[in-house]
Design an enzyme around this catalytic site. Structure first.
Site, PDB file in Angstrom:
ATOM      1  CG  HIS A  79     -25.835 -30.882  -5.147  1.00 55.65           C
ATOM      2  ND1 HIS A  79     -26.274 -31.417  -6.335  1.00 55.65           N
ATOM      3  CD2 HIS A  79     -24.754 -31.619  -4.789  1.00 55.65           C
ATOM      4  CE1 HIS A  79     -25.492 -32.425  -6.676  1.00 55.65           C
ATOM      5  NE2 HIS A  79     -24.567 -32.574  -5.762  1.00 55.65           N
ATOM      6  CD  GLU A  82     -20.791 -30.136  -4.157  1.00 51.65           C
ATOM      7  OE1 GLU A  82     -20.211 -31.039  -4.803  1.00 51.65           O
ATOM      8  OE2 GLU A  82     -21.695 -30.364  -3.323  1.00 51.65           O
ATOM      9  CG  HIS A  83     -22.299 -30.452  -9.414  1.00 53.47           C
ATOM     10  ND1 HIS A  83     -22.264 -31.542 -10.253  1.00 53.47           N
ATOM     11  CD2 HIS A  83     -22.647 -30.935  -8.192  1.00 53.47           C
ATOM     12  CE1 HIS A  83     -22.583 -32.636  -9.584  1.00 53.47           C
ATOM     13  NE2 HIS A  83     -22.837 -32.289  -8.328  1.00 53.47           N
ATOM     14  CD  GLU A 159     -24.764 -35.834  -7.247  1.00 53.80           C
ATOM     15  OE1 GLU A 159     -24.368 -35.886  -6.057  1.00 53.80           O
ATOM     16  OE2 GLU A 159     -24.466 -34.897  -8.023  1.00 53.80           O
TER      17      GLU A 159
END
Length: 459
Positions: A79, A82-83, A159
């Site tokens: 993840h 991904e950012h 997040e």
């Protein structure tokens, strides 16, 4: 799943270029809904679905990597990466990436799951070349600059905090841990505060190099697209990045495995000061490749998939004990989960759990009535079709199908499989799954005596 493939056709090479292999997987009707697949010499797969009647197109790239591919020390790396792919390449800054798509009114985003990651852009059909160039550039040319790693760390920590502030979401992560323990599938996709703080640029860059090889990727496009044109544009973008040098490479096969879940009667409680208690009662489900998944889908729809479902009627309509109550399934390559979620006042937790457990036991013992099954088949069929009414959903379907199953199934074939489910099929899968001793995950402000009683719900 099934594919109706035409004979493989070879496109003649030009200027010494290696030949790509193209197939028509689903012929569609009069050119509408035609699904084609090309494998480039570097092992990159490209699938498209053509819908000439629309004016939009969605372009995505799927990577065969998710949080289950992480070691404990790398939890959250997928993840995190991904950012970072949105933060800039040699050609574009982060602002260039976002402004290019914004300037044409498009949408751009990505998501990370336990077994795959997807990056996509939805644009007008005339702007598809731009979307292809931007997304391909992100996937092949990310800089993963040290300053971006440091800056994005704070964003990801926020997040994680946002997710933890939503117990209705967080309880599903807790349930995965309850069922799967401290394993790659049981850990949160986002990682934890500790693992995110510990990750460094070198670890993430090595993870990127290992898992974003073209053989691990599937390119998918749906809408008013021309397959040959998409292939040419994607190939050009990857070749410019030097990403298709291994002419003998073959695509990575879909994940396989034979993991068996044996978790039973486990209870995990996360005590928090929330207005509601959030509970998930569940047991092992089915792997996504299991042929019984169609029967499980019908069972899930009848048990907790809509307003007419048993759980909704018993818990909410008749007794008013919860606003939200539903059942769901999660299928992975080698195992699956089946869960029942409810959010209720803490004082009502035990009543809600008893109702849910009684309903599971009743269906396990006696199955479902024919009218319930017919209604569930209709609901599942309708939602399947309605869920494919935009190019983004179509791109998701063909991309995920190629990555996870290695083949395509037409909508008509899917509807036929659902329609073929019989009461005996549902009774069989209910008898096998729902007779397992369930496990339980709870987030809420439960007192000690209430917490002690939770084990009664799974005994």
């Amino acid at each position: 799943m099934t594919s109706r493939s035409s004979a493989t056709t070879a496109r003649p090479s030009s200027g010494g270029r290696a030949v790509a292999r193209t197939q028509t997987l689903l012929p569609g009707s009069n050119g509408i809904g035609t699904v084609r697949r090309t494998v480039l010499p570097g092992g990159l797969r490209i699938v498209t679905e053509t819908l000439p009647s629309v004016r939009s197109a969605t372009f995505g790239i799927w990577a065969n990597v998710g949080s289950r591919d992480e070691t404990p020390a790398l939890n959250g790396a997928t993840h995190y990466l991904e950012h970072l792919l949105f933060k800039g390449t040699a050609k574009r800054t982060a602002l260039d990436i976002s402004s290019a798509i914004d300037a044409v009114g498009g949408e751009m985003n990505a998501f990370t799951a336990k077994e795959y990651t997807c990056y996509y852009a939805r644009v007008l059909d005339t702007d598809l070349p731009l979307a292809i160039d931007v997304v391909c550039d992100m996937l092949t040319g990310s800089l993963i600059a040290p300053e971006d790693v440091d800056a994005e760390r704070g964003v990801i920590l926020e997040e994680i905090a946002m997710t933890e502030d939503d117990p209705g979401d967080c309880v599903h992560d807790l349930f995965a841990h309850t069922m799967l323990g401290d394993t790659p599938l049981g850990r949160p996709v986002l990682g934890t505060v500790d693992t995110i703080n510990a990750l460094n640029r070198g670890q993430i860059a090595r993870f990127y190099k290992k898992h974003y090889d073209p053989t691990h990727l599937v390119v998918a496009a749906a809408g008013n697209v021309d397959h040959t044109t998409v292939v040419r544009q994607v190939r050009r973008a990857f070749e410019k990045a030097g990403a298709l040098t291994r002419t003998d490479a073959v695509p990575l096969a879909p994940r396989q495995g034979s993991r068996t879940l044996r978790t039973a009667g486990k209870v995990e409680l996360l005590n928090r000061r929330t207005e509601q208690a959030h509970v998930v009662l569940g047991m092992p489900g089915l792997a996504r490749t299991d042929d019984r998944r169609w029967a499980l889908g019908v069972l899930n729809a009848a048990l907790g998939g809509g307003m007419s479902s048993r759980l909704f009627q018993e818990v909410r309509e008749k007794r008013g004990l919860a606003y939200s109550v539903y059942s769901y399934t999660s299928g992975f390559a080698d195992c699956g989960l089946f869960g029942v979620y409810a959010g209720c006042r803490p004082s009502q937790v035990h009543d809600v759990l008893k109702l849910c457990r009684d309903e599971l036991d009743r269906v396990a013992a006696h199955g479902l009535a024919d009218d319930e099954i017919a209604r569930a088949i209709g609901q599942l069929s309708g939602s399947t079709v309605l869920g494919l009414e935009d190019t983004g959903a179509l791109m998701n379907r063909i991309g995920k199908s190629e990555l996870c199953w290695g083949e395509q199934m037409s909508v008509d074939d899917m509807l036929a499989r659902i329609a073929e489910v019989t009461p005996d099929d549902v009774r069989e899968v209910a008898g096998e799954l729902l007779t397992h001793r369930p496990s339980l995950s709870v987030i809420g402000p439960l007192k000690d005596k209430q917490a002690d009683r939770l084990h009664e719900a799974v005994s």
